[in-house]
Design an enzyme around this catalytic site. Structure first.
Site, PDB file in Angstrom:
ATOM      1  N   ASP A  95      88.086  22.105  16.610  1.00  0.00           N
ATOM      2  CA  ASP A  95      88.212  21.080  15.565  1.00  0.00           C
ATOM      3  C   ASP A  95      87.089  20.055  15.683  1.00  0.00           C
ATOM      4  OD1 ASP A  95      90.541  22.255  14.659  1.00  0.00           O
ATOM      5  OD2 ASP A  95      91.743  20.434  14.774  1.00  0.00           O
ATOM      6  N   TYR A 151      96.509  13.132  18.867  1.00  0.00           N
ATOM      7  CA  TYR A 151      96.671  14.184  17.851  1.00  0.00           C
ATOM      8  C   TYR A 151      97.364  15.407  18.454  1.00  0.00           C
ATOM      9  CZ  TYR A 151      95.089  17.655  14.367  1.00  0.00           C
ATOM     10  OH  TYR A 151      95.016  18.643  13.418  1.00  0.00           O
ATOM     11  N   ASP A 210      90.888  23.079   6.776  1.00  0.00           N
ATOM     12  CA  ASP A 210      91.539  23.834   7.848  1.00  0.00           C
ATOM     13  C   ASP A 210      92.166  25.086   7.243  1.00  0.00           C
ATOM     14  OD1 ASP A 210      93.044  24.818   9.959  1.00  0.00           O
ATOM     15  OD2 ASP A 210      94.016  22.904  10.409  1.00  0.00           O
TER      16      ASP A 210
END
Lengths: 124, 124
Positions: free
Chosen positions: A99, A14, A38
């Site tokens: 995250d 990612y 997000d």
């Protein structure tokens, strides 16, 4: 399936895809019905079309993404601290999120949440 | 109520209380019906009695806790990376979790989840 090694490899892929502005490589990590929140507190995007549109917009400027410390992962979940920076009109902004990914049984991300607030955005 | 400044102060107070082995100062941060899932994937403890018992056990050995990087916080949630280390039978173990707090309207922690796996535990 979702071993530590597998989930941390997805996180590294990612990060690499963000640095390479590789939209399809990012989208390929997500499940069809995945949600992306997000930042945390915003309306989640659901499904690959919405997720692709979100990242296409995020990648309009080249991003420099760096992991901070080790990937934490266990029990189909991973979390990681990182910085993402970009330059706009001669000014560099660095955002420092944490995250959180939740994985499905097929190893795809079904939930992504990016936790940062205005105080985690820094102008250099 | 749950501003960035407030939530990051709670995180720093939590870290200080762990370092000081101050059980009641830790428990005071939690709401009456709070849950603690530590590590992620384990059965959550619910309520102050269960939470007190959990931390009493965790504090049987002195802990050295250090934040890694800035506290991330927004919208009644905070996340932070840190290390916690302890010495047992001459061997030091360092665990590197990412913790996630969710706050209620009164500013108490209603949910704590500590994300780390065996690969985030290091023997020195």
């Amino acid at each position: 399936m979702n071993t530590y090694e597998y989930m941390s490899a997805v996180v590294r892929r990612y990060v690499a895809a963000l640095n390479a502005s590789d939209l399809e490589d990012i989208v390929a990590l997500y499940a069809a019905d995945a949600t992306v929140e997000d930042p945390v507190g915003s309306e989640p995007r659901r499904g690959l079309d919405a997720i692709r549109a979100f990242y296409a917009k995020a990648l309009q400027l080249p991003l420099r993404v760096e992991l901070q410390g080790e990937v934490r992962a266990v029990a189909n979940e991973a979390a990681f601290a990182f910085t993402v920076s970009f330059e706009h009109q001669g000014r560099r902004t660095t955002i420092a999120p944490i995250d959180h990914f939740r994985f499905d049984a097929a190893g795809k991300i079904v939930s992504m949440r990016a936790l940062f607030g205005p105080q985690n955005m820094h102008q250099l």
